[in-house]
Design a protein around this motif. Structure first.
Motif: not given
Length: 168
Positions: A42-44, A105-109, A145-151
């Motif tokens: 949610l924060v991401n 954009v999907w590489g940013i996390p 962090q990768l999972v939450t960033g992508l989500a």
């Protein structure tokens, strides 16, 4: 350059929304992994929405403020992690603003995870954290962090398309 008052309203809105999502930890009893994934996603999402509607700099400011408030709320036990997470959030927001409509954009996390994980290892070493605490910090700043960033990116892109936000 004259700044539109809408900009400040949206900035305050997204900051407040990020703080509310961080505050979910107080009102919803969750297991730590669920809390990490839900609140992180949610924060991401808020960071990406903020950059989609306002400006990259405004979203970066939100990204700096949120870890500081997490520390004062007691959800971040090691203060030196505040600037590390702030840097990761700023990088995330800045790059999301640059590449939001591009598949990059999907590489940013991945980059955010690298900054947070490397920063966590450095903080754990410099602060001489006990091995269990260092391992937990490393885990929290690793692949979750990768999972939450992508989500977060996925949810934000869906909301931007659905709500038809207009960039200020």
């Amino acid at each position: 350059m004259k700044t539109n008052w809408h900009f400040y309203v949206y900035l305050a809105f997204f900051l407040a929304l990020g703080l509310v999502f961080q505050g979910l930890r107080f009102v919803l009893p969750m297991l730590p992994p669920v809390e990490l994934f839900l609140v992180g996603t949610l924060v991401n999402m808020v960071l990406v929405l903020a950059v989609a509607v306002t400006q990259r700099g405004a979203a970066a400011v939100i990204g700096l403020v949120l870890p500081l408030t997490a520390f004062f709320q007691g959800h971040l036990a090691v203060f030196p992690m505040v600037p590390v997470i702030g840097l990761g959030n700023m990088l995330f927001a800045w790059l999301a603003g640059r590449f939001l409509s591009h598949r990059l954009v999907w590489g940013i996390p991945v980059l955010k995870m690298g900054v947070l994980y490397g920063g966590a290892l450095l903080v754990a070493r410099l602060a001489a954290l006990p091995p269990k605490a260092a391992a937990m910090l490393g885990f929290m700043m690793g692949w979750p962090q990768l999972v939450t960033g992508l989500a977060g990116i996925l949810l934000a892109r869906l909301l931007v398309a659905r709500l038809q936000f207009k960039k200020i």
